[in-house]
Design a protein around this motif. Sequence first.
Motif, short mmCIF file in Angstrom:
data_model
loop_
_atom_site.label_atom_id
_atom_site.label_comp_id
_atom_site.label_asym_id
_atom_site.label_seq_id
_atom_site.Cartn_x
_atom_site.Cartn_y
_atom_site.Cartn_z
N LEU A 1 0.83 -1.20 0.00
CA LEU A 1 0.00 0.00 0.00
C LEU A 1 0.86 1.26 0.00
O LEU A 1 0.58 2.22 -0.70
CB LEU A 1 -0.93 0.01 1.21
N ALA A 2 1.93 1.23 0.81
CA ALA A 2 2.80 2.40 0.92
C ALA A 2 3.63 2.64 -0.33
O ALA A 2 4.09 3.76 -0.57
CB ALA A 2 3.73 2.23 2.12
N GLY A 3 3.85 1.58 -1.12
CA GLY A 3 4.69 1.70 -2.31
C GLY A 3 6.12 1.27 -2.08
O GLY A 3 6.98 1.47 -2.94
N PHE A 4 6.39 0.65 -0.92
CA PHE A 4 7.74 0.16 -0.63
C PHE A 4 8.01 -1.19 -1.29
O PHE A 4 9.16 -1.63 -1.36
CB PHE A 4 7.96 0.04 0.87
N GLU A 5 6.96 -1.86 -1.72
CA GLU A 5 7.08 -3.11 -2.47
C GLU A 5 6.23 -3.00 -3.73
O GLU A 5 5.22 -2.27 -3.73
CB GLU A 5 6.60 -4.31 -1.65
N GLU A 6 6.61 -3.71 -4.78
CA GLU A 6 5.84 -3.72 -6.01
C GLU A 6 4.96 -4.95 -6.08
O GLU A 6 5.39 -6.05 -5.72
CB GLU A 6 6.78 -3.67 -7.22
N ALA A 7 3.71 -4.77 -6.51
CA ALA A 7 2.76 -5.88 -6.59
C ALA A 7 3.14 -6.81 -7.74
O ALA A 7 3.49 -6.36 -8.84
CB ALA A 7 1.35 -5.34 -6.80
N SER A 8 3.06 -8.12 -7.48
CA SER A 8 3.29 -9.11 -8.53
C SER A 8 2.05 -9.31 -9.38
O SER A 8 2.14 -9.57 -10.58
CB SER A 8 3.70 -10.46 -7.91
N ARG A 9 0.88 -9.23 -8.74
CA ARG A 9 -0.41 -9.36 -9.44
C ARG A 9 -1.41 -8.41 -8.79
O ARG A 9 -1.23 -7.97 -7.66
CB ARG A 9 -0.94 -10.79 -9.34
N GLY A 10 -2.50 -8.16 -9.53
CA GLY A 10 -3.60 -7.39 -8.97
C GLY A 10 -3.40 -5.88 -9.08
O GLY A 10 -2.42 -5.40 -9.66
N GLU A 11 -4.35 -5.14 -8.49
CA GLU A 11 -4.35 -3.68 -8.56
C GLU A 11 -4.64 -3.08 -7.19
O GLU A 11 -5.41 -3.64 -6.41
CB GLU A 11 -5.41 -3.17 -9.54
N SER A 24 -0.03 -1.94 -10.07
CA SER A 24 -0.45 -3.11 -10.85
C SER A 24 0.82 -3.64 -11.50
O SER A 24 1.85 -2.96 -11.49
CB SER A 24 -1.49 -2.73 -11.91
N PRO A 25 0.80 -4.85 -12.05
CA PRO A 25 1.99 -5.32 -12.76
C PRO A 25 2.36 -4.34 -13.88
O PRO A 25 1.55 -4.02 -14.74
CB PRO A 25 1.56 -6.68 -13.32
N GLY A 26 3.56 -3.83 -13.83
CA GLY A 26 3.99 -2.87 -14.84
C GLY A 26 3.71 -1.43 -14.49
O GLY A 26 4.12 -0.51 -15.22
N HIS A 27 3.00 -1.17 -13.39
CA HIS A 27 2.72 0.22 -12.97
C HIS A 27 2.96 0.33 -11.48
O HIS A 27 2.40 -0.42 -10.68
CB HIS A 27 1.27 0.60 -13.29
N HIS A 28 3.80 1.30 -11.09
CA HIS A 28 4.12 1.47 -9.67
C HIS A 28 4.27 2.96 -9.38
O HIS A 28 5.26 3.58 -9.77
CB HIS A 28 5.41 0.72 -9.32
N LEU A 29 3.27 3.54 -8.71
CA LEU A 29 3.35 4.95 -8.32
C LEU A 29 4.28 5.06 -7.10
O LEU A 29 4.11 4.32 -6.12
CB LEU A 29 1.96 5.46 -7.97
N PRO A 30 5.27 5.95 -7.13
CA PRO A 30 6.22 6.06 -6.01
C PRO A 30 5.52 6.44 -4.71
O PRO A 30 4.45 7.08 -4.73
CB PRO A 30 7.19 7.15 -6.45
N PRO A 31 6.09 6.08 -3.56
CA PRO A 31 5.45 6.37 -2.27
C PRO A 31 5.09 7.84 -2.08
O PRO A 31 4.02 8.16 -1.55
CB PRO A 31 6.51 5.93 -1.25
#
Length: 347
Positions: free
Chosen positions: A49-59, A69-76
């Motif tokens: 949730l915080a953005g310290f880890e990237e999700a492998s699946r899901g949104e 989401s996979p391929g999209h990561h908004l910085p914390p």
Amino acid sequence: MAALSIEGVSKFFGEHAAVDGLSLTVEPGEFVALLGPSGCGKTTMLRLLAGFEEASRGEIRLGETLLASPGHHLPPEQRHMAMVFQSYALWPHMSVADNVGYPLKLRKVRGAAYHERVQRALSLVALEAYASRTPQELSGGQRQRVALARCLVVDPEVVLLDEPLANLDRHLRAAMEQSFRDFHRRARATMVYVTHDQSEAMALADRIAVMRDGRLVQWATPETLYREPRNQWVAGFIGQGSELQIATGAPGQRLDEAALMQGLNAPLTSRTQPVLVRPEHVRVSAETPTARHLTARVEHQTFRGERFELHLRLAHGAALMAYHPHALDVGQTVALTLSEGWCLERD
């Protein structure tokens, strides 16, 4: 304010799924807890949730904004969230006011706007009088409130809390629970609170996500979790109680006294339905048992201040917990009636 939506989120570390297909929606301004034993994935979910880890699946979405989401990561720093760590993470050489204002300095907020926002954040946690002190001059509870004020100074939409009371002693933790309730009422921010302590979660949260092995087991209010746990594992994790095997009922069904007695009097081979009986639903009497009673032997008891906690053994061997206002004799036979029980799913 916007809802926080988690849809089918997973996080893999190699072949291990630390979070496995978790889905839930946190309403604006809601106080929710992620609850579970160590290693269940709750802190990993908070870091996602915080953005310290990237999700492998899901949104993950905050309102209409896609956070991950996979391929999209908004910085914390772009997520409109703030996080309170278990260690407080305060700068020892800075005053309370400077610690609280540090995120504003990073955002280049200066002058009157800076001082006004710092004072407003300190007032939300009732620490205005401590602004010039250093963290070393504060108690553990006061340091925790400084960390909360530092979160609020940037007006986050979501506050993330990672086991914030774990470093406090039992007495101070109880006092801080009320501080958290007051803080949530004044701040009106959405709060996501990670803990392994079910009593903390039950006391603070509007809803609780119970996690096990990276998966969501049950998502419900504290009262529902206590009165209607989904399965045997949740029943054992939330509150106290006894699990009996009976020959009637189905998962998700509440049984009255007559149904319980019928199910318990059936042959042992037909008792395949697990049922949860909470201690407050066991009535103990020293009178001579009749046909409408169960009988049990007192194995041991614990004085809890306002009552005794009895550990009983039924005639067919099952253990049962009950409350009683007075001490009984160990080995004494007592008569019991069970007023209600909740049928569980098997794990």
